[in-house]
Design an enzyme around this catalytic site. Structure first.
Site, mmCIF file in Angstrom:
data_model
loop_
_atom_site.group_PDB
_atom_site.id
_atom_site.type_symbol
_atom_site.label_atom_id
_atom_site.label_comp_id
_atom_site.label_asym_id
_atom_site.label_seq_id
_atom_site.Cartn_x
_atom_site.Cartn_y
_atom_site.Cartn_z
ATOM 1 C CB SER A 106 -53.249 -13.292 -20.439
ATOM 2 O OG SER A 106 -53.910 -14.495 -20.104
ATOM 3 C CE1 TYR A 129 -58.678 -16.101 -15.218
ATOM 4 C CE2 TYR A 129 -57.155 -16.465 -17.032
ATOM 5 C CZ TYR A 129 -58.343 -15.951 -16.551
ATOM 6 O OH TYR A 129 -59.190 -15.284 -17.393
ATOM 7 C CB THR A 155 -58.616 -12.917 -13.124
ATOM 8 O OG1 THR A 155 -57.776 -12.067 -13.899
ATOM 9 C CG2 THR A 155 -59.982 -13.014 -13.776
ATOM 10 C CE LYS A 230 -58.946 -8.213 -16.124
ATOM 11 N NZ LYS A 230 -59.820 -9.290 -16.585
ATOM 12 C CG HIS A 254 -63.361 -12.191 -17.749
ATOM 13 N ND1 HIS A 254 -62.668 -12.771 -16.730
ATOM 14 C CD2 HIS A 254 -62.771 -12.639 -18.889
ATOM 15 C CE1 HIS A 254 -61.715 -13.549 -17.222
ATOM 16 N NE2 HIS A 254 -61.757 -13.478 -18.544
#
Ligand code: FNR
Length: 370
Positions: A106, A129, A155, A230, A254
């Site tokens: 992440s 992100y 994402t 994603k 998510h």
């Protein structure tokens, strides 16, 4: 008592973790309808097993973006793993590597890309992100590439954070000894307390709500890593992902933490697979807890699946050993499902091995396929 399935780790994690941490891992958005549905939709898919096939040898290996892995079961990005266990992302990286599969790290990891790379060899993807400050993004992507990460999972379902009510009630923040390690040097590693979920406030301050398809193209100008999009749930967006040059799609809601009342990912999968028409691989995450779930996703056309919560729960319970056990249990269950369905390699798994709700409402669709 012996742990015999992946789901049992949730209760252990709940006992071990502070309420604020467990609630952060467990929650879905708002009514948590999608959270429940991510599981229930799997239970409405039944099998059409084939018999009298020699299943004495079963091959579960596969290739993802050109990388050979031991099984189609991979690790999804989940933030703040050191909140679950002191070794956090290190333990997950080692467990995934030992299992011969891919870990996705992440952006909001509590260990940096360099630290995770230092745990040893392993095929790793980096989840991104996109921050308002594009210099921050460009730097981070470059660091991930230099650290040996092989792909970006971009994402796309989080222009704002979904409303997770327990995080609001708990005024969720990272424990003071932890930071968003990748952003530490950039002065963006701390999450302030707020009158809300601290994470929701952080996202509102830092994450770029203007993110659009043109940024998928922009990303390709700053990295040569392939990009997985994603958070796709529709045929329309599948076509756009193909046009934007994505290397693959992850059908994801998510973990039901963003928009509530979107369908379970297993229910959205076939629409995306059909729209992709083999032009790019389609993966799935959300609610995968059994080897039978993995098989169902592959029968509907997924090239592989990712697991989220089972990793953080097993990490909380037993650290690296727990994550290894989760990956092993899913592998064993998936192998058994293949054997009992008459499949000896992933290419044997096809749409006729399962019966969806839609199939049951329209039985002639099954005979038409045979
Ligand atoms: C997530 N997820 C997630 N996704 C992402 O792109 N970046 C992130 O930092 C996180 N963080 C995160 C934390 C926690 C605690 C959870 C539960 C989920 C979503 C994750 O990648 C994945 O889509 C889901 O977790 C898959 O669903 P299951 O397996 O948890 O049901």
């Amino acid at each position: 008592m012996e742990i015999t399935n992946v789901m049992e780790y949730e209760a252990i994690a709940k006992q071990k973790l502070p309420k604020m941490a467990f609630d952060y891992y467990a929650s879905g958005a708002e009514d948590q309808w999608t959270l429940k549905e991510n599981r229930e939709a799997f239970s409405r898919i039944l099998f059409r097993p084939r018999i009298l096939i020699d299943v004495s040898r079963i091959d579960m290996t596969t290739t993802v973006l050109g990388f050979k892995i031991s099984m189609p079961i991979m690790v999804a990005p989940t933030a703040f793993q050191k909140m679950a266990h002191p070794e956090g992302e290190y333990a997950t990286a080692r467990a995934a590597s030992a299992a011969g599969t891919i870990m996705t790290l992440s952006s909001w990891a509590t260990s940096s890309v360099e630290e995770v790379a230092s745990t040893g060899p392993g095929i790793r993807f980096f989840q991104l992100y996109v921050y308002k400050d594009r210099n921050v993004v460009a730097q981070l992507v470059r660091r991930a590439e230099r650290a040996g990460f092989k792909a970006i999972a971009l994402t796309v379902d989080t222009p704002r954070l979904g409303r997770r009510e327990s995080d609001i009630k708990n005024r969720f923040v990272l424990p003071p000894h932890l930071t968003l390690k990748n952003f530490e040097g950039l002065d963006l590693g701390k999450m302030d307390m707020s009158n809300d979920s601290g994470l929701a406030s952080y996202v509102a301050g830092q994450i770029d709500r203007t993110l659009s398809w043109k940024d998928v193209k922009w990303l390709q100008t700053i990295t040569s890593m392939p990009i997985l999009v994603k958070g796709v749930l529709t045929a329309e967006d599948t076509h756009l992902a193909v046009q934007a040059g994505a290397a693959g799609i992850i059908v994801s809601n998510h973990g039901a933490r963003q928009l509530d009342y979107v369908p379970a990912t297993i229910s959205a999968l076939e629409e995306v697979v059909k729209a992709a028409r083999g032009r790019l691989p389609v993966f799935l995450d959300g609610g995968v807890r059994r080897g039978t779930d993995v098989f169902k996703a592959l029968a509907l056309g997924a090239s592989g699946i990712f697991i989220g919560r089972p990793v953080v729960y097993s990490l909380a319970a037993e650290g690296e050993r727990g994550v290894r056990k989760v990956l092993q249990m899913l592998r064993d269950e998936f192998e058994l499902t293949m054997a009992l369905s008459g499949c000896t390699s992933l290419k044997d798994i096809n749409r006729n091995h399962i019966l969806t709700e839609a199939d049951r409402l329209n039985p002639s669709s099954i005979t038409a396929r045979l």
